[in-house]
Design a protein around this motif. Structure first.
Motif, PDB file in Angstrom:
ATOM      1  N   GLU A 149      -4.379   3.853  -3.532  1.00 55.26           N
ATOM      2  CA  GLU A 149      -4.005   4.344  -4.599  1.00 55.26           C
ATOM      3  C   GLU A 149      -3.267   3.419  -5.678  1.00 55.26           C
ATOM      4  O   GLU A 149      -3.225   3.470  -6.647  1.00 55.26           O
ATOM      5  N   GLU A 150      -2.111   2.683  -5.061  1.00 57.30           N
ATOM      6  CA  GLU A 150      -1.097   1.814  -5.795  1.00 57.30           C
ATOM      7  C   GLU A 150      -1.889   0.450  -5.955  1.00 57.30           C
ATOM      8  O   GLU A 150      -1.337  -0.399  -7.000  1.00 57.30           O
ATOM      9  N   CYS A 151      -2.757  -0.188  -5.225  1.00 56.15           N
ATOM     10  CA  CYS A 151      -3.308  -1.481  -5.106  1.00 56.15           C
ATOM     11  C   CYS A 151      -4.628  -1.739  -4.795  1.00 56.15           C
ATOM     12  O   CYS A 151      -5.217  -1.044  -4.087  1.00 56.15           O
ATOM     13  N   HIS A 152      -5.108  -2.881  -5.463  1.00 53.46           N
ATOM     14  CA  HIS A 152      -6.568  -3.318  -5.236  1.00 53.46           C
ATOM     15  C   HIS A 152      -6.672  -4.336  -4.326  1.00 53.46           C
ATOM     16  O   HIS A 152      -7.687  -4.653  -3.921  1.00 53.46           O
ATOM     17  N   ASN A 153      -5.638  -5.111  -4.266  1.00 50.35           N
ATOM     18  CA  ASN A 153      -5.716  -6.441  -3.719  1.00 50.35           C
ATOM     19  C   ASN A 153      -4.260  -6.844  -3.347  1.00 50.35           C
ATOM     20  O   ASN A 153      -3.390  -7.336  -4.283  1.00 50.35           O
ATOM     21  N   ASN A 154      -3.906  -6.929  -1.979  1.00 54.60           N
ATOM     22  CA  ASN A 154      -2.802  -7.465  -1.638  1.00 54.60           C
ATOM     23  C   ASN A 154      -2.739  -8.369  -0.323  1.00 54.60           C
ATOM     24  O   ASN A 154      -1.851  -8.582   0.527  1.00 54.60           O
ATOM     25  N   ILE A 155      -4.157  -8.775   0.024  1.00 52.00           N
ATOM     26  CA  ILE A 155      -4.205  -9.364   1.329  1.00 52.00           C
ATOM     27  C   ILE A 155      -3.331 -10.726   1.475  1.00 52.00           C
ATOM     28  O   ILE A 155      -3.067 -10.836   2.521  1.00 52.00           O
ATOM     29  N   GLN A 156      -3.093 -11.516   0.404  1.00 50.81           N
ATOM     30  CA  GLN A 156      -2.142 -12.589   0.580  1.00 50.81           C
ATOM     31  C   GLN A 156      -0.934 -12.285   1.110  1.00 50.81           C
ATOM     32  O   GLN A 156      -0.401 -13.099   1.658  1.00 50.81           O
ATOM     33  N   GLU A 157      -0.427 -11.082   1.072  1.00 50.37           N
ATOM     34  CA  GLU A 157       0.974 -10.643   1.329  1.00 50.37           C
ATOM     35  C   GLU A 157       0.719 -10.341   2.734  1.00 50.37           C
ATOM     36  O   GLU A 157       1.834 -10.790   3.633  1.00 50.37           O
ATOM     37  N   PHE A 158      -0.155 -10.206   3.434  1.00 49.19           N
ATOM     38  CA  PHE A 158      -0.468 -10.086   4.698  1.00 49.19           C
ATOM     39  C   PHE A 158      -0.511 -11.330   5.426  1.00 49.19           C
ATOM     40  O   PHE A 158      -0.087 -11.579   6.511  1.00 49.19           O
TER      41      PHE A 158
END
Length: 196
Positions: free
Chosen positions: A158-167
């Motif tokens: 719900e908050e995010c569409h793309n955060n893969i780089q953080e992982f």
């Protein structure tokens, strides 16, 4: 084993290991909700984004070595032992953690320091709640797919569409799990049953 997860029944898209593991976590949440707390998603990478792994199906080498920018595996630790679920390995599915480490990860001593692997370990429930990818990291500069994407919609929260780089990043904690070096990773999951 109390998790009946068959390789041929698992959702798999080549070059989308993070989504393959997310789908595996999602399946366990639905089928074995009481086991989810024993499950982990593990991102393997480093600051150079070059990590060698062996016994990988994508390799054309006899030893199965591939140098990935990152790789993602699923771990199940119900007790003293740990199992590795890696849909990209030529080893068994699942594979005993010790065997997987010996044959697929190997020792950092055989590698130059810039190829040493780091491990971001995230509890499966947390990974399901926080991970999002719009798959843009798989697009070339001219908008072509480097590898065809999964047929299902991109994973988002719900908050995010793309955060893969953080992982994938191993430079800081980023509030996703914990980052371990190889020694710490082995100490966490290589549980011995010969304790007195």
């Amino acid at each position: 084993m109390d998790l009946e997860i068959k390789k041929e029944e698992s959702t798999y898209t080549s070059c989308y290991c993070e989504e393959n593991v997310w789908c595996l976590c999602d399946r366990i949440r639905d089928k074995y909700p009481d086991r989810l707390h024993n499950c982990y998603c593990v991102f393997i990478s480093n600051n150079k984004r070059a990590i060698p792994l062996w016994r990988q199906k994508a390799s054309k080498r006899e030893d199965g070595q591939v140098v990935w920018d990152y790789h993602v595996i699923f771990l199940y630790q119900p007790g003293p032992g740990t199992l590795v679920f890696d849909l990209d390995t030529s080893l068994t599915f699942p594979c005993d953690f010790e065997r997987y480490c010996e044959e697929s990860i190997k020792d950092d001593k055989c590698l130059k320091p810039e190829y040493h692997r780091m491990f971001r370990v995230i509890p499966a429930a947390e990974f399901l709640q926080t991970f999002a990818s719009d798959r843009s990291h798989m697009l070339t500069k001219d908008g072509q797919w480097m590898s065809p994407p999964p047929v299902y919609p991109p994973i988002k929260t719900e908050e995010c569409h793309n955060n893969i780089q953080e992982f994938i990043s191993m430079e800081k904690e980023d509030n996703h799990g914990v980052i371990l070096n190889l020694k710490q990773f082995l100490e966490k999951f290589l549980k011995r049953t010969d304790k007195t």
